[in-house]
Every structure is written in C-alpha cells, then in structure tokens.
Design a protein around this motif. Structure first.
Motif, mmCIF file in Angstrom:
data_model
loop_
_atom_site.group_PDB
_atom_site.id
_atom_site.type_symbol
_atom_site.label_atom_id
_atom_site.label_comp_id
_atom_site.label_asym_id
_atom_site.label_seq_id
_atom_site.Cartn_x
_atom_site.Cartn_y
_atom_site.Cartn_z
ATOM 1 N N GLN A 25 61.672 68.685 50.444
ATOM 2 C CA GLN A 25 63.060 69.031 50.121
ATOM 3 C C GLN A 25 64.010 68.522 51.206
ATOM 4 O O GLN A 25 65.075 67.978 50.920
ATOM 5 N N THR A 26 63.586 68.710 52.474
ATOM 6 C CA THR A 26 64.414 68.236 53.605
ATOM 7 C C THR A 26 64.605 66.726 53.525
ATOM 8 O O THR A 26 65.720 66.209 53.686
ATOM 9 N N GLN A 27 63.502 65.991 53.273
ATOM 10 C CA GLN A 27 63.574 64.531 53.191
ATOM 11 C C GLN A 27 64.402 64.091 51.985
ATOM 12 O O GLN A 27 65.152 63.123 52.068
ATOM 13 N N ILE A 31 67.552 61.782 52.155
ATOM 14 C CA ILE A 31 67.641 60.533 51.377
ATOM 15 C C ILE A 31 68.902 60.524 50.510
ATOM 16 O O ILE A 31 69.621 59.521 50.444
ATOM 17 N N MET A 32 69.229 61.659 49.885
ATOM 18 C CA MET A 32 70.421 61.757 49.043
ATOM 19 C C MET A 32 71.682 61.558 49.885
ATOM 20 O O MET A 32 72.621 60.843 49.488
ATOM 21 N N TYR A 34 71.846 59.933 52.695
ATOM 22 C CA TYR A 34 71.862 58.538 53.131
ATOM 23 C C TYR A 34 72.471 57.652 52.045
ATOM 24 O O TYR A 34 73.344 56.820 52.311
ATOM 25 N N TYR A 35 72.027 57.839 50.804
ATOM 26 C CA TYR A 35 72.517 56.997 49.714
ATOM 27 C C TYR A 35 73.961 57.334 49.335
ATOM 28 O O TYR A 35 74.717 56.458 48.913
ATOM 29 N N GLU A 36 74.350 58.587 49.505
ATOM 30 C CA GLU A 36 75.759 58.956 49.275
ATOM 31 C C GLU A 36 76.656 58.245 50.280
ATOM 32 O O GLU A 36 77.707 57.702 49.928
ATOM 33 N N LYS A 37 76.204 58.266 51.553
ATOM 34 C CA LYS A 37 76.981 57.580 52.596
ATOM 35 C C LYS A 37 77.045 56.083 52.314
ATOM 36 O O LYS A 37 78.088 55.454 52.457
#
Length: 204
Positions: A25-27, A31-32, A34-37
């Motif tokens: 869940q943390t990863q 990841i979410m 990271y991709y949002e940024k």
C-alpha cells in the motif's frame, strides 16, 4: 496453553501478510504520487510550450505588420524623391515648407540649411515668402541660406530652419515631415491595413 508450531507459523504468516500489505500500500501510494507529479510536470511543460509557441506566433505577426508598414513608408519615401525631381512641384513644396518654418520660429533672423543642389530653389522660395511673412505678422525677417553646411544630398529634400544663434531648429525636410505624419496616422494606417481592434491601445 502453549502455541503449537502450526499456530506459530500461522501467526507469522498473518503478520507477514499484514506487513506485506502495508508495504504494498505504501509503495502504491508512492507510485501514484510519483505519476501524479510526473503528469503535472508534463502538463505544466505543455502549457509552457504552448505559451512559447503563441508568443512566437504573435511576434511573427507583429514583425510582419511592422515590415508591411516599413514597406509602405519606404514606398512613400520613393514617391517623395520623385516629387523632388519635378522642379515645378518641388519649388511649390519648398515655398510651403519655408513659410511654415518662418511662422514656427517667429524670429527676426533665420538661417536655412538645404541640400546643395536646392540652393537656388530655396533662395527663390525664401525671397517670395519674406514678403508674405512681413504682410502676415507685420514684422521684418532677415533670411540667410547656409552655404557652408548643407543637408545630405541623398535625402529626399526640404529644409532645416534655425534661429539666429542656431539653438532653435525647425526640421522641415521631406523625411521629417513623412515621419511626423506617419506617427500621427499610425493608428489609422494599422486599422486600414489590419482592421480595427477596439481592445488594442495605440501608443504611437
């Protein structure tokens, strides 16, 4: 009651699964994020590129407009040069420019500077207008044609008129008159060439 090996293994598996779920869940969140940024960065980059392209397009349009106006003014200069080659028209034009200079200065003594090839025409224009000026302002005027410092022969024509000490000048060359007229008429020229825009403010 003591735990059996099976109970210990089961408990360990449960803890492992809980820890694994937490880590996953943390990863996933990382990841979410990271991709949002990354998505925001790409979107921002696209906006900057679009803005730069629009600015470049605006600059190209403005340059094209300026080039058209310069072409128009250059054509006007060529026509002025042609006028100066017609003695009858040019002498009448010089009379008007000289008299206007007299009225603008309103000085008892003036010096006229002209192209070397125009000295005779300017002298004739001055002589004719001395009488007109005297009659209009009821005052005498002494006019001298500068025979030492001439205006450049490559200009279209016209005169510069100075007061006695040379500190006040009226520039009535054909180029200066064209430039003045162009500044005054620039909003109208732009409106005729490119269409009226009520949102555009003219600073010329």
């Amino acid at each position: 009651m003591a735990l059996t090996d099976a109970d210990v293994q089961k408990q360990a598996e449960e803890e492992f699964n809980i820890e694994k779920g937490r880590l996953v869940q943390t990863q996933r969140v990382k990841i979410m994020e990271y991709y949002e940024k990354k998505e925001k960065h790409i979107e921002q980059h696209k906006k900057i590129q679009m803005s730069n392209l629009m600015n470049q397009s605006r600059l190209k349009v403005l340059r094209a407009r300026d080039d058209m106006i310069m072409d128009l003014l250059n054509e006007a200069r060529q026509r002025l040069a042609a006028i100066a080659k017609d003695p009858a028209i040019y002498s009448t034009l010089l009379e008007g420019l000289v008299l206007q200079g007299f009225y603008q200065l309103l000085e008892p003594k003036v010096t006229i500077r002209c192209r070397q090839q125009d000295v005779e025409l300017v002298q004739a224009a001055a002589n004719k207008n001395i009488l007109v000026y005297k009659e209009a302002v009821k005052s005498n005027i002494v006019v001298k044609i500068d025979q030492e410092r001439f205006l450049p022969s490559e200009i279209c024509g016209g005169v510069e008129i100075y007061n006695d000490n040379g500190k006040i000048k009226v520039s009535n060359t054909l180029e200066s008159r064209l430039e003045l007229m162009a500044q005054q008429m620039m909003p109208e020229i732009r409106a005729n060439l490119f269409g009226a825009n009520p949102n555009r403010k003219f600073t010329d």
